[in-house]
Design a protein around this motif. Structure first.
Motif, PDB file in Angstrom:
ATOM      1  N   ILE A  50       0.843  -1.207   0.000  1.00 55.29           N
ATOM      2  CA  ILE A  50       0.000   0.000   0.000  1.00 55.29           C
ATOM      3  C   ILE A  50       0.871   1.247   0.000  1.00 55.29           C
ATOM      4  N   TRP A  56      -3.179   5.924  -3.095  1.00 56.11           N
ATOM      5  CA  TRP A  56      -4.000   4.947  -2.377  1.00 56.11           C
ATOM      6  C   TRP A  56      -5.271   5.572  -1.816  1.00 56.11           C
ATOM      7  N   LEU A 268      -7.502  -2.264  -5.487  1.00 55.33           N
ATOM      8  CA  LEU A 268      -7.706  -2.178  -4.038  1.00 55.33           C
ATOM      9  C   LEU A 268      -7.644  -3.544  -3.354  1.00 55.33           C
ATOM     10  N   ARG A 271      -4.100  -5.621  -2.600  1.00 53.54           N
ATOM     11  CA  ARG A 271      -3.224  -4.938  -1.643  1.00 53.54           C
ATOM     12  C   ARG A 271      -3.801  -4.974  -0.233  1.00 53.54           C
TER      13      ARG A 271
END
Length: 473
Positions: A50, A56, A268, A271
């Motif tokens: 991340i 992010w 998404l 991770r």
């Protein structure tokens, strides 16, 4: 109000309240070691990948916005999905609840003449108790995900969304394989590679000889009718391509509008869940392709209480969940109590807010209290579900539904009255010094007050109250 999930079927309700089950789990040191090691490892891997992404937080915001849009126009998107699946040669089935879904799948399998199915790991089929329904119909389900296979052979229950056998260590897994896996080498060691190889040998012939597969789905794309499964072992790829018939059971909340939206979640999910930059296996399929893959495809859309969740403007955020398990891996309660204590196939923080809404809060009344409200789950969630807000919301619903005053409400009313009368409040402050007689941490308090100190230390009363200090000056 839409119906909640029916009682007596599936795995959304536990046999005992969370505090009772958690107390037993806390007394198991091996369980705590297994959980601590696994969640710490996953958390570290996830944090590292991340941190590589400069956007992010923007991805999280995009995922949250897409999910909010889906919830706002869910009926429209589901009808669009049905039209696309049908146009691609698939067949849609609408299941109002677990009983409906189990009946549909069992009848579809029976119509093929098969007495065995292979399965891709699916939370939805665990939720509805499909394996039990298939067994009752004389059909043998074989789990092909390694962790799910461990759980199945061990006559156990999943304890984690992503790693169902997280509560087992490799020595325990070896014992399960030796006891329950047909044809296993009696000299099998607990080396992870050896355990995986044993599972591979066991499953290979099953893949090649089973004509029907049952899968879940991580996502469904409304505008093309495409389904997607992400996994790490390749068993999903085998199940989705080799059989003649594929039956997918999917919760209605898993739909996304387009491939562009799917793109966000495919960044998404890996991770936040396994700490990978991308999933080793991402399988997508659209209807039926003559001569390639399953020649009959059925999609069973499952409600089972989800419409009731959608009707709650605050609670519906729980349907944003993409089943990444990030909230479990950071939750101090889950890390100590484990998944079985929650009594539902959905454990941890997300289970504490999703399960009570699917069943009705009164059927899972203890779960919204299974949290310290520390907020770590909200910080970790890749789609920004405000789980602490939902926990408080559901606690309020539980209190409001009580037909008679609870001990807590009586205590709060007494405290309010005391604080509203200065002389009585001063007397209560002086009396508080007597709590020193309760012993260390207040364990000497009589019931029901002793319940408060099971998980808390009784504050040490000051030698002098503020009023007394002020009067001296």
């Amino acid at each position: 109000m839409p119906a909640t999930a029916p009682r007596g079927v599936g795995h959304l309700r536990g046999d005992e309240p969370f505090p009772v089950a958690a107390r037993r789990a806390l007394a198991d040191p091996q369980l705590r070691r297994n959980l601590g090691h696994a969640t710490t490892t996953i958390r570290a891997k996830s944090g590292a990948v991340i941190d590589e992404l400069p956007d992010w937080e923007r991805l999280r915001a995009a995922g949250s916005a897409i999910k909010a849009d889906v919830m706002a126009r869910l009926p429209e998107l589901l009808e669009q999905l049905e039209a696309a699946v049908t146009a691609a040669g698939g067949t849609m089935h609408w299941a109002a609840d677990a009983l409906d879904a189990n009946r549909i799948v069992t009848e579809l399998v029976a119509a093929t003449g098969s007495d065995r199915v292979i399965k891709v790991k699916s939370m939805a089929t665990q939720e509805i108790g499909l394996n039990e329904a298939l067994h009752d119909a004389g059909i043998t389900p074989v789990e092909t995900d390694l962790a799910e296979l461990i759980v199945q052979l061990g006559d156990d229950r999943p304890s984690h969304i992503l790693v169902p056998a997280i509560h087992r260590n490799r020595a325990e897994i070896r014992e399960i394989f030796l006891r329950a896996m047909p044809g296993v080498d009696p000299t099998l060691t607990d080396d992870p590679a050896a355990l995986a190889a044993a599972a591979r040998r066991y499953l290979r012939q099953t893949f090649l000889s089973t004509r029907v597969a049952v899968s879940g789905a991580n996502f469904a794309v409304a505008d093309t009718g495409t389904l997607a499964v992400v996994e790490s072992e390749g068993n999903g790829r085998m199940c989705l391509t080799l059989p003649d018939t594929l039956i997918t059971v999917m919760g209605i909340e898993k739909v996304v509008p387009s491939w562009r939206d799917l793109e966000v979640f495919l960044q998404l999910l890996p991770r936040a869940s396994t700490g990978e930059r991308m999933n080793p296996y991402t399988s997508t399929w659209t209807g039926v392709t003559p001569g390639d893959g399953p020649q009959a495809f059925h999609l069973v859309l499952l409600d089972n209480g989800r419409s009731a969740v959608l009707a709650d403007e605050v609670g519906r955020q729980a349907l944003h969940c993409i089943r990444c398990s990030a909230c479990l891996n950071v939750c101090p309660v889950y890390q100590r109590a484990g998944g079985h204590a929650y009594g539902s196939v959905y454990p941890g923080p997300i289970g504490a807010v999703l399960s009570p809404q699917l069943t009705g809060v009164e059927d899972n009344a203890s779960l919204p209290y299974a949290s310290s409200l520390c907020g770590a789950c909200y910080d970790a969630c890749p789609v920004k579900i405000d789980i602490p807000e939902l926990l408080v919301h559901l606690r309020a619903e539980h209190v409001a539904a009580q037909r008679r005053p609870s001990a807590e409400s009586v205590a709060m009313a007494a405290a309010a009255y005391t604080m509203d009368h200065p002389a009585l409040y001063a007397a209560a402050q002086r009396a508080a010094r007597l709590t020193r007689l309760a012993g260390r941490r207040g364990r000497g308090l009589p019931p029901p007050l002793s319940g408060w100190t099971i998980g808390r230390d009784l504050p040490e009363p000051p030698a002098q109250t503020f009023r007394e200090w002020w009067a001296q000056r």
